[in-house]
Design a protein around this motif. Structure first.
Motif, PDB file in Angstrom:
ATOM      1  N   GLY A   1       1.513  -1.047   0.046  1.00 37.94           N
ATOM      2  CA  GLY A   1       0.054  -0.346   0.183  1.00 37.94           C
ATOM      3  C   GLY A   1       1.249   1.091   0.311  1.00 37.94           C
ATOM      4  O   GLY A   1       1.918   1.389  -0.672  1.00 37.94           O
ATOM      5  N   LYS A   2      -0.082   2.400   0.999  1.00 31.68           N
ATOM      6  CA  LYS A   2       1.303   3.651   0.869  1.00 31.68           C
ATOM      7  C   LYS A   2       1.411   4.002   2.746  1.00 31.68           C
ATOM      8  O   LYS A   2       1.174   3.794   3.061  1.00 31.68           O
TER       9      LYS A   2
ATOM     10  N   GLY B   1      -4.045   0.601   2.363  1.00 26.41           N
ATOM     11  CA  GLY B   1      -3.584  -0.176   1.260  1.00 26.41           C
ATOM     12  C   GLY B   1      -5.771  -0.284   1.368  1.00 26.41           C
ATOM     13  O   GLY B   1      -6.238   0.402   1.010  1.00 26.41           O
ATOM     14  N   ASN B   2      -5.343  -1.857   0.736  1.00 28.26           N
ATOM     15  CA  ASN B   2      -6.673  -1.631  -0.385  1.00 28.26           C
ATOM     16  C   ASN B   2      -7.165  -0.042  -0.969  1.00 28.26           C
ATOM     17  O   ASN B   2      -6.747  -0.189  -1.661  1.00 28.26           O
TER      18      ASN B   2
ATOM     19  N   ASP C   1      -5.295   2.848  -0.816  1.00 30.87           N
ATOM     20  CA  ASP C   1      -3.581   2.890  -1.881  1.00 30.87           C
ATOM     21  C   ASP C   1      -4.950   3.423  -2.867  1.00 30.87           C
ATOM     22  O   ASP C   1      -4.097   4.634  -3.725  1.00 30.87           O
ATOM     23  N   TRP C   2      -5.784   3.542  -4.128  1.00 28.11           N
ATOM     24  CA  TRP C   2      -6.123   4.136  -4.898  1.00 28.11           C
ATOM     25  C   TRP C   2      -6.451   5.916  -4.987  1.00 28.11           C
ATOM     26  O   TRP C   2      -6.870   6.529  -6.001  1.00 28.11           O
TER      27      TRP C   2
ATOM     28  N   TYR D   1      -4.083   1.119 -12.174  1.00 21.41           N
ATOM     29  CA  TYR D   1      -4.889  -0.263 -11.680  1.00 21.41           C
ATOM     30  C   TYR D   1      -5.682  -0.727 -13.358  1.00 21.41           C
ATOM     31  O   TYR D   1      -6.069   0.026 -14.217  1.00 21.41           O
TER      32      TYR D   1
ATOM     33  N   THR E   1      -9.333  -4.200  -3.389  1.00 20.60           N
ATOM     34  CA  THR E   1      -7.907  -3.765  -4.685  1.00 20.60           C
ATOM     35  C   THR E   1      -7.059  -4.636  -3.739  1.00 20.60           C
ATOM     36  O   THR E   1      -7.364  -5.098  -3.029  1.00 20.60           O
TER      37      THR E   1
ATOM     38  N   THR F   1      -3.769  -4.702  -4.005  1.00 17.11           N
ATOM     39  CA  THR F   1      -2.362  -4.019  -4.209  1.00 17.11           C
ATOM     40  C   THR F   1      -1.382  -4.420  -5.152  1.00 17.11           C
ATOM     41  O   THR F   1      -0.531  -3.440  -5.872  1.00 17.11           O
TER      42      THR F   1
ATOM     43  N   LYS G   1      -2.795  -4.813  -8.635  1.00 16.57           N
ATOM     44  CA  LYS G   1      -3.357  -3.788  -9.103  1.00 16.57           C
ATOM     45  C   LYS G   1      -4.372  -4.363  -9.777  1.00 16.57           C
ATOM     46  O   LYS G   1      -4.323  -3.870 -11.384  1.00 16.57           O
TER      47      LYS G   1
END
Length: 1021
Positions: free
Chosen positions: A226-227, A248-249, A252-253, A399, A698, A700, A703
């Motif tokens: 994730g980030k 995460g999940n 993230d996006w 993604y 998601t 991650t 993607k």
């Protein structure tokens, strides 16, 4: 051991082999040599299998496959099965098996979200090495940019929460995140984080608030991608620690989208707007588009976002994200015939006029003829397929989407109507297509343009003689003329419209313009140089003239006078070649021309604009005489004297200014420049989510974002995970009433558009003051708090759909016109327009976006049931738009329209209402031409929300339990799967503070899942 790894993704096609034979369940003959090698050493008489030998492969993603057979003996094949672990085709070909030793390779696209399957025929034995890697997958070994020190792993306070939604907030979409944790400011961490603790120290793209790609691993048995966001710094003299949060999940996006503007949608790592240029892989289809007859009519071949079919029945891929369906935005074809307007150029209308005749409206081949077209007014505005937008939105973040719903025919036919068709870069367009002329001031500049001295030939008494000359504003000397100006005319003219050699401005873009001339003056020096000693000076004026592209004939558009007939002067001279006498002297000296303004003048590309100075004289003497006047022109007011002694104020202006706000016929545009400049990408996504109650999860690593409506998001009960024996019975379970947003009165509606007066009127008249078209309202029982819960779409506004009696030239056959979206304000009489009425409001340009169906009508049998028409040139140049009726230059056989509720939906391709409330719709059979009775169709609420709301109404509680979750449980966690506990099924609302490096139980919130079956259509309000 816990590791925090900052990532700089590197990609290839061969890293991260997903084969692991230890995952599979197989028949007894198999011997697993290592994770990627398996063998059969003893010949068997039965078919041997093992599956799954990979994790779940992502539907629609490409993989590279390699199979090496060695020690192969015996009859029959060994290798990959055509089916996957779900026993449905996985996309692998028959070529990935063999009867002899060798290497077998292919690239395939995974189908069905399942794992791979290995087999051996009866009688076969040998060894298999297998490899499956994602094309363009992440090379994890090369992607770790640095490891962060966490201190003592056993004491590291990592606590992760997992969720995709929140029962307390029906509009929330959540993801995976951690509690804030601290890592020490070691020398290594300071280096990996690139010194962000230093005040005033700046590294591009390394601000404290930036989220950084990160992977957390625990004992090499669990990993999550994730980030990482540094949220704070602890320091005294030196840095002490960093406070961090992991996302995460879905987070993230979602963090990547952030507050990005919708107009700036991009390709992955691309420039702002580049996503619109090649929307959803439709390369360069969003740039240099031109609005014209062919562009609009050709778009009616489109079936949906992915396919198009000509009237002849030829089907192919649709590479255009843009369509032009029928919809109403106000008065149709103002100044023209009843029906819609879709003009052709003169050449498109009549090729005999020549290919240079590219004008829509203007002057013909004589100076007095004009094109018979009405003032250009664009009646067709674009829609963009939401399927393309949403795919590009996730592609921008790296993604792809996995979704049966997004890939459905219904969703592929949805468009975002752009109901204003305006540019978001108006200043740029105005500057690029305008010419601003002024006169340099200062130094020796005088504002002098040139002299205009004329001498008539000998003419008889009473003959009115015009003398005229094209003005060269920069003083270029014309052939045989006597201009030498001072060359101080300055133009801000990026498109090089002005040519002083001809004195002409050549228009570079179609559209409406304001043409102005201000503060232009002159000086008359001598009026008695001819042979006439007495004559009449009738006019001195400047004309603005326009010639339409390809014709060469100029027509006067405006006149600025210094002297006109009502003020004409009789000139008396002292003799031939003498000087003015008596009252004639007052005509000598300063000439001041009226300021000129031509507003909203339509000009075509390659039209010419020029200014001419003119004078008219005549005499009453016997015989033929000539007359002469010496005049000087200046670019400013307050001329002091004749050239060369005279000067002016240099405040003259000559401007041709493009009105660049609206898209007009013939204009070339990029899609990114017609997207609303204020809306964000998250606004758009929330609008789509709201309409269809979409849920997300998601992956991650791969993607991939999985998107489905609530009803289809959670998997079947037979795939549920049994947690009965994982519950910690020593901890109390709690069932708490959900403090949700549900109140006694529940409303689902679109956003209110204050400029749509019909929706406003209908809301006040039919929908209890709810300003939407067919909203949903329900009153709950006394178990819920008193109050009102309004669930409003945050992006799209509600759409009124109806027939329109004015779309067809002829009798007012409203009942024979197609149902379509009509965005109408108030008529000039402050009344609400109706389908049968005669009034229509002025065209609107300030509407909110609309979510509508794109519907194509292309009956294979001739059907004159649905009629509309377009004016393409003059009053008699009308083309019908009638499904199935194909006569060149008379009727177009394809009809495309936008609507929310289809009054007469095709009986073989029924369109469901896009209103939140359910609605009655009739059906139409193109074969029999019979309209069926009205029946109820479920709206958005009943289709996508009712199951969820009914579950909450029946059991509005969250169950809290404590679960003994292990690393393997979290590794295999699929939030789409239901959880089974003691005879009941639940979906996971939240997993709270899971600590992967401890043996603690984890708090989990569950919501009871009930299969409530289907609900009858309810069109009541």
């Amino acid at each position: 051991m816990i590791k925090l790894e900052l990532l700089d993704y590197k990609y290839d096609d061969v890293s991260n082999n997903q084969i692991n034979f230890n995952l599979g369940t197989g028949t007894s003959a198999w011997n697993i040599v290592e994770d990627t090698v398996i063998e059969i050493t003893t010949v068997t008489t039965s078919f041997q299998k093992i599956y799954p030998v990979t994790g779940i492969l992502t539907d629609g993603v490409q993989y590279k496959l390699k199979l090496v057979l060695s020690n192969k003996t015996g009859a029959g094949d060994m290798g990959f099965a055509l089916d996957g672990s779900a026993l449905t085709p996985i996309g692998i070909s028959i070529g990935m098996r063999g009867a002899v030793n060798g290497t077998y390779e292919e690239t395939f696209t995974a189908a069905g979200s399942q794992g791979a399957y290995i087999f051996a025929d009866a009688g076969a034995k040998g060894k298999i090495y297998a490899r499956i890697t994602q094309v363009g997958g992440i090379n994890w070994n090369q992607s770790v940019a640095g490891n962060l020190d966490v201190g003592n792993s056993n004491d590291f306070p990592l606590a992760l929460s997992f969720s995709v939604g929140e029962a307390r907030d029906l509009q929330a979409r959540t993801g995976t995140y951690s509690k804030t944790f601290k890592i020490p400011a070691t020398k290594n961490n300071n280096k990996v984080l690139k010194g962000i603790y230093n005040e005033g120290y700046y590294v591009k793209n390394n601000t404290v608030t930036n989220q950084k790609p990160c992977r957390i691993t625990v004992d090499d048995a669990f990993s999550i991608v994730g980030k990482l966001q540094v949220t704070g710094l602890g320091k005294s003299t030196d840095p002490l620690y960093y406070s961090c949060v992991f996302y995460g999940n879905n987070v993230d996006w979602a963090a990547g989208i952030g507050n990005k503007l919708l107009k700036n949608l991009s390709v992955y790592n691309g420039a702002d707007g580049s996503g619109w240029d090649s929307l959803n892989g439709k390369t360069n289809t969003g740039i240099n588009r031109q609005l014209n007859y062919s562009e609009v009519v050709d778009s009616w071949n489109i079936d949906n976002a992915t396919h198009k079919t000509t009237f002849a029945g030829v089907t192919s891929s649709n590479y255009s994200p843009v369509c032009y369906p029928q919809a109403g935005y106000g008065e149709l074809n103002p100044g023209g015939e009843q029906g819609m307007q879709l003009l052709k150029t003169a050449y498109e209308h009549d090729a005999a006029q020549g290919f240079n005749c590219i004008g829509y409206h203007g002057v013909g081949f004589t100076s007095t003829s004009v094109y018979p077209t009405p003032d250009p007014c664009v009646d067709f505005r674009p829609g963009i397929f939401i399927y393309d937008i949403i795919n590009q939105l996730f592609a921008q973040e790296g993604y792809s989407i996995s979704s049966n719903f997004i890939n459905s025919d219904m969703f592929k036919g949805l468009i975002m109507l752009l109901p204003n068709f305006r540019y978001n870069n108006v200043d740029v367009r105005v500057a690029a297509n305008s010419a601003y002329g002024s006169f340099e001031e200062g130094g020796s500049e005088t504002g002098y343009v040139g002299d205009y001295s004329f001498s008539t030939p000998s003419i008889a008494a009473g003959v009115k003689r015009w003398e005229k000359e094209i003005i060269r504003w920069d003083g270029t000397k014309p052939s045989g003329g006597s201009w030498p100006g001072t060359g101080n005319f300055l133009t801000t003219d990026p498109s090089s419209m002005y040519n002083d050699a001809t004195g002409e401005f050549t228009i570079q873009e179609y559209g409406f313009y304001d043409i102005s001339m201000d503060n232009i003056s002159g000086w008359i020096k001598n009026i008695c140089a001819g042979t006439a000693t007495e004559y009449l000076l009738r006019y001195i004026r400047i004309q603005c003239e326009v010639a339409t592209a390809g014709t060469g004939n100029f027509m006067t558009k405006a006149i600025s006078y210094s002297l006109e007939a009502t003020s004409s002067r009789i000139v008396s001279c002292s003799g031939v070649g003498g000087s003015a006498t008596g009252s004639s002297i007052d005509i000598l000296g300063l000439m001041t021309f009226e300021n000129m303004l031509i507003e909203n003048q339509w000009l075509n590309k390659n039209d010419k604009v020029r200014f001419r100075i003119q004078a008219q004289v005549q005499h009453g003497m016997s015989g033929s005489k000539n007359m002469e006047v010496d005049m000087y022109l200046y670019g400013g007011a307050n001329v002091s004297a004749a050239y060369p002694a005279g000067v002016s104020a240099c405040d003259g202006l000559v401007n041709i200014i493009h009105k660049g706000e609206r898209v007009e016929y013939g204009q070339t545009f990029d899609v990114k420049n017609i997207i609303d400049g204020d809306s964000t990408q998250l606004d758009f996504l929330k609008g789509v989510i709201h309409a269809f109650n979409l849920q997300f999860t998601t992956d991650t690593v791969q993607k991939v974002v999985t998107i489905e409506p609530y009803n289809d998001f959670f998997k079947n009960q037979n795939e549920a995970v049994d947690w009965t024996n994982k519950i910690d019975l020593s901890r109390a379970e709690e069932d708490k009433w959900i403090q949700s947003q549900l109140r006694r009165e529940v409303i689902f509606k679109y956003k209110t558009d204050s400029n749509d007066k019909v929706v406003e009127h209908n809301g006040n008249t039919y929908w209890g003051g709810i300003l939407d078209e067919y909203p949903y309202r329900e009153f709950l029982d006394s178990d819920f708090e008193v109050g009102q819960s309004v669930f409003e779409n945050p992006f799209f506004a509600g759409t009124y759909s109806s027939q329109d009696g004015q779309v067809y030239r002829g009798p007012n056959w409203t009942s024979a016109t197609p149902a379509r979206a009509n965005l109408w304000g108030l008529c000039d009489t402050d009344t609400v327009p109706t389908p049968n009425g005669s009034c229509r409001p002025p065209k609107g340009y300030n509407f909110l976006p609309r979510l509508v169906h794109y519907i194509k009508m292309d009956s294979s049998s001739v059907s004159v049931r649905w009629l509309s028409s377009i004016q393409v040139w003059g009053p008699n140049d009308i083309e019908g738009v009638i499904p199935g009726y194909n006569i060149p230059n008379r009727s177009l056989p394809l009809l495309a329209r936008a609507c929310s509720i289809d009054k007469y939906t095709d009986i073989n391709a029924k369109t469901l209402p896009l209103s939140y409330g359910s609605a009655n719709q009739a059906s139409y059979n193109f074969s029999t031409k019979v309209i069926g009775p009205e029946v109820g169709y479920k709206g958005l609420y009943q289709t996508y929300y009712q199951n969820m709301i009914e579950q909450l109404k029946r059991n509005p509680r969250i169950k809290t339990v404590y679960v003994n979750l292990k690393l393997i449980d979290i590794n295999n966690l699929d939030l789409r799967k239901l959880v089974y506990i003691d005879g009941y099924y639940y979906y996971i609302n939240r997993i709270i503070d899971y600590k992967p490096n401890t043996n603690e139980v984890t708090k989990v919130e569950l919501v009871l899942w009930e299969d409530l079956g289907s609900f009858a259509v309810d069109v009541s309000f």
